[in-house]
Write a protein that holds these residues in place. Structure first.
Motif, short mmCIF file in Angstrom:
data_model
loop_
_atom_site.label_atom_id
_atom_site.label_comp_id
_atom_site.label_asym_id
_atom_site.label_seq_id
_atom_site.Cartn_x
_atom_site.Cartn_y
_atom_site.Cartn_z
N THR A 101 0.85 -1.20 0.00
CA THR A 101 0.00 0.00 0.00
C THR A 101 0.88 1.24 0.00
O THR A 101 0.56 2.24 -0.62
CB THR A 101 -0.95 0.04 1.22
N HIS A 102 2.00 1.16 0.73
CA HIS A 102 3.06 2.17 0.68
C HIS A 102 4.28 1.58 1.35
O HIS A 102 4.25 0.40 1.74
CB HIS A 102 2.60 3.50 1.29
N LEU A 103 5.33 2.33 1.49
CA LEU A 103 6.62 1.74 1.89
C LEU A 103 7.05 2.10 3.30
O LEU A 103 8.21 1.88 3.66
CB LEU A 103 7.70 2.13 0.86
N HIS A 104 6.16 2.65 4.13
CA HIS A 104 6.49 2.86 5.54
C HIS A 104 6.83 1.49 6.14
O HIS A 104 6.24 0.47 5.75
CB HIS A 104 5.31 3.51 6.28
N PHE A 105 7.77 1.48 7.10
CA PHE A 105 8.36 0.22 7.59
C PHE A 105 7.32 -0.79 8.08
O PHE A 105 7.53 -1.99 7.99
CB PHE A 105 9.36 0.51 8.72
N ASP A 106 6.19 -0.30 8.59
CA ASP A 106 5.19 -1.22 9.17
C ASP A 106 4.27 -1.81 8.11
O ASP A 106 3.32 -2.52 8.44
CB ASP A 106 4.39 -0.52 10.28
N HIS A 107 4.52 -1.52 6.85
CA HIS A 107 3.68 -2.06 5.77
C HIS A 107 4.44 -2.97 4.82
O HIS A 107 3.84 -3.79 4.13
CB HIS A 107 3.02 -0.91 5.00
N CYS A 108 5.76 -2.82 4.75
CA CYS A 108 6.51 -3.62 3.77
C CYS A 108 7.64 -4.45 4.39
O CYS A 108 8.28 -5.23 3.69
CB CYS A 108 7.05 -2.74 2.66
N GLY A 185 -3.18 11.73 0.76
CA GLY A 185 -3.15 12.53 1.99
C GLY A 185 -2.17 12.00 3.02
O GLY A 185 -1.43 12.75 3.62
N HIS A 186 -2.16 10.70 3.24
CA HIS A 186 -1.26 10.11 4.24
C HIS A 186 0.20 10.23 3.77
O HIS A 186 1.07 10.66 4.51
CB HIS A 186 -1.63 8.64 4.47
N THR A 187 0.41 9.85 2.55
CA THR A 187 1.73 9.92 1.91
C THR A 187 1.45 9.89 0.41
O THR A 187 0.43 9.35 -0.01
CB THR A 187 2.60 8.72 2.36
N GLY A 206 -6.36 0.60 5.28
CA GLY A 206 -4.95 0.99 5.37
C GLY A 206 -4.70 2.17 6.28
O GLY A 206 -5.32 2.29 7.35
N ASP A 207 -3.81 3.04 5.88
CA ASP A 207 -3.51 4.22 6.69
C ASP A 207 -4.41 5.40 6.37
O ASP A 207 -4.25 6.47 6.95
CB ASP A 207 -2.03 4.62 6.53
N LEU A 208 -5.38 5.22 5.47
CA LEU A 208 -6.37 6.29 5.24
C LEU A 208 -7.34 6.35 6.42
O LEU A 208 -7.68 7.43 6.90
CB LEU A 208 -7.13 6.02 3.93
ZN LIG Z 1 1.96 4.87 6.76
#
Ligand SMILES: [Zn+2]
Length: 282
Positions: A101-108, A185-187, A206-208
């Motif tokens: 969904t994106h590359l923040h450490f807690d997602h990938c 909006g989040h990233t 997700g983070d939305l």
């Molecule tokens: Zn995030």
């Protein structure tokens, strides 16, 4: 098609960061915090099996590091993606598609393991294509000061080096039943799936909308780079979801896995909750 929720290591988020400008006396009625103001947060992945595709959406924080670093998130590694995947009947090499969904450490982070001989990161899902938006990849490669610590560059480079990376530029139909939508909006370039099963439509928030409590428009996480964009994006998706009776699956809500939505005088809110085991039957 089958959808299964896989837990990965849980962690903690500071309550003020989780709920942004919402005062604690309001958010603590909806989401508990400990004596240090830390809120327990889940990190869920979705496993979707459709014809000959085995799709994984996000991979969580990943394996426990060999060295004990200072962990500001108090990560609990008792849930493990690879173990939970095995319990669902799949090995890492069965995965055909990994959507990040994106590359923040807690997602990938769960994409990678350390090769002890070379001390370098390798990919768990060797046979899979890994999808990320081009915008998010560029944002991670040249991070702004605020997001910098959320990206682990060394891990991300192994995604590029092993050549399994595919960039998405606009909303994208991954399979017959999985549509990927882009939000900013989040990233920049957050990509979230809408999943159409025979009887229902699911949105992985997700983070939305990280938790069920984050549904009201003003409840925007302090991590969001562009809160006004998040509000607009949330408003649009809530309206579409409500009109079409979608089910929301919450990625970070430790206490609530999924819910229906209802319209109230104050706006769209969470309706009846759905348990994890029920999702597979809907
Ligand atoms: Zn995030």
């Amino acid at each position: 098609m089958k959808i299964k929720i896989l837990e990965t290591p849980n962690f903690h988020i500071d309550g003020g960061a989780y709920f942004g400008v919402v005062p604690k006396i309001i958010w603590e009625k909806k989401y508990p915090a400990d004596e240090n103001n830390m809120c327990k947060a889940a990190c869920r992945s979705l496993l979707i099996v459709e014809e000959n595709r085995v799709v994984l959406i996000d991979t969580g924080i990943g394996d426990k590091p060999a060295e004990e670093n200072e962990d500001l998130y108090f990560t609990d590694y008792s849930e493990n993606l690879i173990t939970n995947l095995a319990n669902a009947g799949f090995s890492p090499t069965d995965i055909t598609d990994v959507v990040l969904t994106h590359l923040h450490f807690d997602h990938c982070g769960g994409c990678f393991y350390i090769n002890k001989n070379t001390d370098s990161y390798k990919l768990y899902f060797k046979n899979a294509k890994h999808y990320v938006t081009r915008k998010q990849w560029e944002n991670a490669m040249f991070p702004n000061y605020r997001e910098k610590s959320s990206y682990h560059r060394e891990k991300l480079m192994s995604l590029q080096d092993e050549g399994s990376l595919l960039f998405i530029d606009e909303n994208f139909r991954l399979t017959k039943n999985i549509e990927l939508r882009i939000f900013n909006g989040h990233t920049p370039g957050l990509m979230l799936p809408v999943i159409y099963s025979e009887r229902n439509t699911f949105f992985f928030t997700g983070d939305l909308i990280p938790a069920m409590a984050s549904i009201p428009l003003a409840w925007i996480s302090a991590y969001d780079l562009y809160p006004l964009t998040s509000i607009e994006e949330k408003k649009n998706i809530l309206n579409e979801a409500d009109e079409n009776n979608w089910i929301f699956i919450y990625q970070h809500d430790f206490y609530n896995v999924a819910s229906y939505l209802i319209k109230t005088d104050r706006g769209i809110r969470a309706g009846n909750k759905i348990e994890k085991s029920e999702i597979e039957t809907l």
